[in-house]
Design a protein around this motif. Structure first.
Motif, PDB file in Angstrom:
ATOM      1  N   LEU A  50       1.083  -1.137   0.059  1.00  0.00           N
ATOM      2  CA  LEU A  50      -0.020   0.110   0.173  1.00  0.00           C
ATOM      3  C   LEU A  50       1.003   1.152   0.228  1.00  0.00           C
ATOM      4  O   LEU A  50       1.967   1.448   0.929  1.00  0.00           O
ATOM      5  CB  LEU A  50      -0.920  -0.061   1.352  1.00  0.00           C
ATOM      6  N   ALA A  51       0.431   2.294  -0.747  1.00  0.00           N
ATOM      7  CA  ALA A  51       1.133   3.555  -0.749  1.00  0.00           C
ATOM      8  C   ALA A  51       0.762   4.472   0.208  1.00  0.00           C
ATOM      9  O   ALA A  51      -0.655   4.649   0.195  1.00  0.00           O
ATOM     10  CB  ALA A  51       1.042   3.953  -1.971  1.00  0.00           C
ATOM     11  N   LEU A  52       1.186   4.966   1.123  1.00  0.00           N
ATOM     12  CA  LEU A  52       0.633   5.883   2.352  1.00  0.00           C
ATOM     13  C   LEU A  52       1.305   7.325   2.044  1.00  0.00           C
ATOM     14  O   LEU A  52       2.601   7.443   1.823  1.00  0.00           O
ATOM     15  CB  LEU A  52       1.100   5.478   3.566  1.00  0.00           C
ATOM     16  N   GLU A  53       0.294   8.309   2.397  1.00  0.00           N
ATOM     17  CA  GLU A  53       0.827   9.833   2.110  1.00  0.00           C
ATOM     18  C   GLU A  53       0.075  10.226   3.348  1.00  0.00           C
ATOM     19  O   GLU A  53      -1.014  10.186   3.423  1.00  0.00           O
ATOM     20  CB  GLU A  53       0.570  10.440   0.885  1.00  0.00           C
ATOM     21  N   PRO A  54       0.979  11.379   4.133  1.00  0.00           N
ATOM     22  CA  PRO A  54       0.291  11.868   5.227  1.00  0.00           C
ATOM     23  C   PRO A  54      -0.788  13.066   4.781  1.00  0.00           C
ATOM     24  O   PRO A  54      -0.347  13.528   3.850  1.00  0.00           O
ATOM     25  CB  PRO A  54       1.503  12.556   6.064  1.00  0.00           C
TER      26      PRO A  54
ATOM     27  N   VAL B 206      -3.629   9.525   3.168  1.00  0.00           N
ATOM     28  CA  VAL B 206      -4.268   9.013   1.913  1.00  0.00           C
ATOM     29  C   VAL B 206      -3.628   7.893   1.441  1.00  0.00           C
ATOM     30  O   VAL B 206      -2.469   7.683   1.315  1.00  0.00           O
ATOM     31  CB  VAL B 206      -3.938  10.101   1.194  1.00  0.00           C
ATOM     32  N   VAL B 207      -4.554   6.834   1.334  1.00  0.00           N
ATOM     33  CA  VAL B 207      -4.010   5.247   0.932  1.00  0.00           C
ATOM     34  C   VAL B 207      -4.288   5.039  -0.598  1.00  0.00           C
ATOM     35  O   VAL B 207      -5.202   5.169  -1.174  1.00  0.00           O
ATOM     36  CB  VAL B 207      -5.066   4.287   1.629  1.00  0.00           C
TER      37      VAL B 207
ATOM     38  N   LEU C 120       3.627  10.320  11.314  1.00  0.00           N
ATOM     39  CA  LEU C 120       3.499   8.943  10.515  1.00  0.00           C
ATOM     40  C   LEU C 120       4.695   8.213  10.641  1.00  0.00           C
ATOM     41  O   LEU C 120       4.822   6.928  10.970  1.00  0.00           O
ATOM     42  CB  LEU C 120       3.488   9.267   9.024  1.00  0.00           C
ATOM     43  N   SER C 121       6.091   8.715  11.080  1.00  0.00           N
ATOM     44  CA  SER C 121       7.223   7.653  10.859  1.00  0.00           C
ATOM     45  C   SER C 121       7.275   7.270  12.169  1.00  0.00           C
ATOM     46  O   SER C 121       7.527   5.963  12.344  1.00  0.00           O
ATOM     47  CB  SER C 121       8.249   8.545  10.843  1.00  0.00           C
ATOM     48  N   ARG C 122       6.743   7.987  13.182  1.00  0.00           N
ATOM     49  CA  ARG C 122       6.937   7.490  14.543  1.00  0.00           C
ATOM     50  C   ARG C 122       5.945   6.133  14.619  1.00  0.00           C
ATOM     51  O   ARG C 122       6.168   5.306  15.355  1.00  0.00           O
ATOM     52  CB  ARG C 122       6.588   8.600  15.602  1.00  0.00           C
TER      53      ARG C 122
ATOM     54  N   THR D 128       5.642   6.459   0.925  1.00  0.00           N
ATOM     55  CA  THR D 128       5.862   5.421   1.974  1.00  0.00           C
ATOM     56  C   THR D 128       5.182   4.252   1.440  1.00  0.00           C
ATOM     57  O   THR D 128       3.857   4.484   1.316  1.00  0.00           O
ATOM     58  CB  THR D 128       5.512   5.953   3.215  1.00  0.00           C
ATOM     59  N   ILE D 129       5.868   3.198   1.335  1.00  0.00           N
ATOM     60  CA  ILE D 129       5.159   1.851   0.987  1.00  0.00           C
ATOM     61  C   ILE D 129       5.119   0.972   1.979  1.00  0.00           C
ATOM     62  O   ILE D 129       6.377   0.515   2.743  1.00  0.00           O
ATOM     63  CB  ILE D 129       5.953   1.270  -0.310  1.00  0.00           C
TER      64      ILE D 129
END
Length: 684
Positions: free
Chosen positions: A406-410, A470-471, A419-421, A444-445
């Protein structure tokens, strides 16, 4: 509701005192968590029954589990029965969370396999059974839901023998069928155990075996004796003389056979209706091994140097709790340990006996126990912890490769900071999740074992960590490989005015069988390439293989052989040879017939027979290979292999085809070469 007393249906002293570390494993919806809840109640650990269907199960305490009505995380608890401490782990049934089952089985001494009395052995039952075989875990089986329409105890036993290839030996026969199921015949003691009402506060009633079941019970007991007496010379001699072994001797024979995994005793019941739970607890105490028993250990393990395995990490805003199994020694609060997997020291600040979502602090843990430890900073799943003066390395825990991305975007800048934490905390908990940054898009994948696992992960980001993302659409985890051998000589030469760059190497690629991964071999002789540059060549090959030499997907199942090469005294270095090796692999791959590999799923569809043709036709349209179908109860079960790419959104189609009456399960089967048309579409 009053709690039943914590006692035994058997004779005093038949079970050994001490500890049992057991897991409850099964296919999804076979009744694992309901069985666990009844165990909590009957052992006095809980004062009320928790039900899965109303979101009140004690073992499914995670909000996401209660919302979905399924087990996602393996949950540990400690109960006591007949003076024996039972450390119990309830595991998920869904394939997406199979890592939870695997790491639990790694640290358990025995398991209860729960089977649906109607469906029998289901796909995830088989998967979990093979996992238990891999870890050599002794098992007993509990055929559940015998009060359901279509339940057949004998058919479930037959399905165990056929599909699991195991010697399944009934130690119970059901009394009554479907809605009339009210008890079991105990074949060990030849008596009836009856639960006339569903009220769990009422103790089980012992009675004579009903007349109509006496002859079948005698025949079943004869088969039981024939199967188990060979575990003990005295019992065998007694049986050969035509005499009956004592109950204590028979229990000992069954215990020996279970420990050696010679056979699997099969019990009967209906956990939801509170029938068969007390005999199941007795079987756990009487037949499943104590710590060290299945290995034949007779020494006092608590007196040995400490050795423990971390098998689960739970992280929250206050830090992490690491679940450990102590294989030897003692662990006291404040002790410093060596993490032999990292070489770093860790301090056990606090120790906890775990009761689902409740924790009881302990001052000391001893060998054989499973507990939670707070204070470890760098310990992850599979790490070994030991006495610094006596370092040991225990076998780690295998983690499966992900098959879906899945591709993730804040959504906002604030989400970007969190998000990273949040993802790092989730990866620390679940090693089957993987994370990477896409070099081209910067996205981010997140990778995992299935749509449900990733859906749960995204929901957890929002609910637990307060991060909105956003997915993108789920993407298949393709791989690439080669079809034939190829050999290529690559020369890397660059002159910039100062020191130059030079590396020459001849690389041969050889295709390997599926699952072989990437292998490297150096056949350099005579110093054609200095020995200190060879590791750099391997590093360059593996880096390019991971990046994808042909289509941008990780390359697998080939051997790269370094055949020859040349170097320059001034212009060659490890960095130059690493760079050259990556280019050489890319060019050699193009000559070796690159192929796209796609993940293929083993799919089982359970459908009313009238929809069978439509279901099979739809599977064919999805490039599925139907391997067969069979009747199971009143439904037909279709077994097929289908590419994962074609299974996205399948549940909606299946419901439409079957008026909402069909269901399916799937699990990863392996990688296969994708058709050329699919490869071209993916590459476009």
């Amino acid at each position: 509701m009053n709690r039943p007393s914590n006692n035994s249906l058997g004779r005093p002293g038949t079970g050994r005192p001490g500890i049992r570390n057991i897991g409850i494993i099964a296919h999804v919806d076979a009744g694992k968590t309901t069985t666990s809840e009844r165990i909590l109640f009957y052992t006095g650990e809980s004062h009320r029954m928790g039900e899965v269907h109303d979101g009140a199960a004690h073992m499914d305490f995670d909000p996401e589990e209660r919302r979905r009505g399924i087990t996602i995380n393996s949950a540990a608890t400690t109960v006591h029965w007949r003076g024996v401490q039972i450390n119990l782990i309830d595991t998920p049934g869904h394939i997406d969370f199979n890592i939870e089952v695997g790491r639990a089985l790694r640290v358990l001494d025995g398991a209860v396999v729960v089977l649906d009395g109607v469906a029998g052995v289901e796909p995830q039952t088989e998967t979990n059974w093979r996992l238990a075989d891999r870890h050599e875990v002794p098992r007993i089986a509990f055929v559940n839901k015998l009060d359901r329409v279509g339940a057949r105890f004998d058919q479930v036993v037959d399905s165990m023998r056929e599909r699991l290839g195991v010697q399944a030996i009934p130690v119970h026969l059901p009394i009554g069928a479907e809605a009339g199921f009210r008890g079991v015949v105990d074949l060990v003691r030849m008596r009836a155990l009856l639960w006339e009402r569903d009220d769990a506060s009422q103790p089980v009633q012992e009675a004579a075996i009903p007349a109509e079941l006496l002859e079948p019970a005698q025949a079943a007991r004869a088969r039981l004796l024939e199967a188990v007496v060979e575990q003990d010379d005295e019992a065998l001699e007694t049986w050969l003389r035509g005499e009956e072994p004592s109950v204590e001797l028979l229990l000992s024979c069954i215990r020996a056979g279970v420990r050696k995994r010679a056979f699997v005793p099969v019990l009967a019941g209906s956990a939801f209706r509170n029938r068969g739970v007390e005999p199941l607890l007795d079987a756990v105490v009487d037949w499943l091994p104590a710590p060290g028993e299945r290995e034949g250990t007779t020494t006092d393990l608590a007196g040995e140097p400490l050795a423990a395995l971390a098998f689960k990490v739970v992280a929250d805003e206050h830090g992490s709790m690491v679940f450990v199994r102590l294989y030897a020694g003692r662990l006291r609060r404040g002790d410093s340990l060596l993490n032999t997997s990292t070489g770093r020291m860790e301090r056990a600040a606090r120790l906890y006996e775990v009761h689902a979502d409740k924790h009881v602090e302990r001052d000391e843990l001893v060998a054989g126990e499973i507990a939670g430890v707070v204070g470890f900073q760098d310990t992850l799943t599979g790490h070994t912890l030991s006495d610094p003066k006596h370092p040991v390395q225990l076998e780690s825990i295998a983690v499966p490769e992900p098959v879906i991305h899945l591709a993730l975007e804040p959504r906002t800048k604030a989400d970007q900071q969190g998000l990273s934490r949040a993802l790092q905390a989730m990866l620390r908990e679940d090693p089957s999740l993987r994370l990477r940054q896409d070099e081209e898009s910067g996205q981010t994948i997140l990778s995992g074992m299935g749509e449900l696992q990733l859906e749960v992960a995204v929901h957890k980001l929002h609910e637990r960590f307060g991060v909105d993302v956003v997915v993108g659409r789920p993407q298949v985890a393709y791989r690439e490989t080669i079809a034939r051998e190829a050999e290529l000589t690559h020369v890397h030469r660059k002159q910039t005015g100062g020191p130059g760059q030079f590396a020459q190497l001849t690389l041969r690629l050889e295709p390997l069988e599926r699952g072989a991964g990437v292998q490297f071999e150096s056949r350099i002789v005579g110093g054609a390439i200095p020995r200190e540059f060879i590791p750099a060549v391997e590093a360059g090959i593996r880096r390019m293989a991971e990046a994808g030499p042909a289509s941008g997907y990780p390359a697998v199942d080939f051997r790269a052989v370094l055949v020859d090469g040349a170097f320059h005294e001034r212009d060659s270095s490890a960095m130059v040879f690493e760079l050259a090796a990556g280019h050489a692999l890319r060019d050699a791959f193009a000559k070796a017939g690159p192929q796209l590999l796609e993940p293929v799923m083993a799919v089982e569809v359970i459908t009313p027979t009238e929809y069978l043709g439509d279901v099979i036709g739809d599977l064919h349209r999805r490039r599925g290979q139907v391997r067969g179908h069979e009747l199971r109860g009143t439904a037909t079960v279709v077994d097929a292999l289908v590419p994962l790419k074609e299974m996205f959104g399948y549940i909606g189609t299946l419901r439409a085809l079957s008026s909402g009456r069909a269901q399916y399960t799937m699990q990863f089967d392996g990688y296969q070469v994708a058709p050329q048309a699919v490869a071209e579409l993916v590459a476009a």
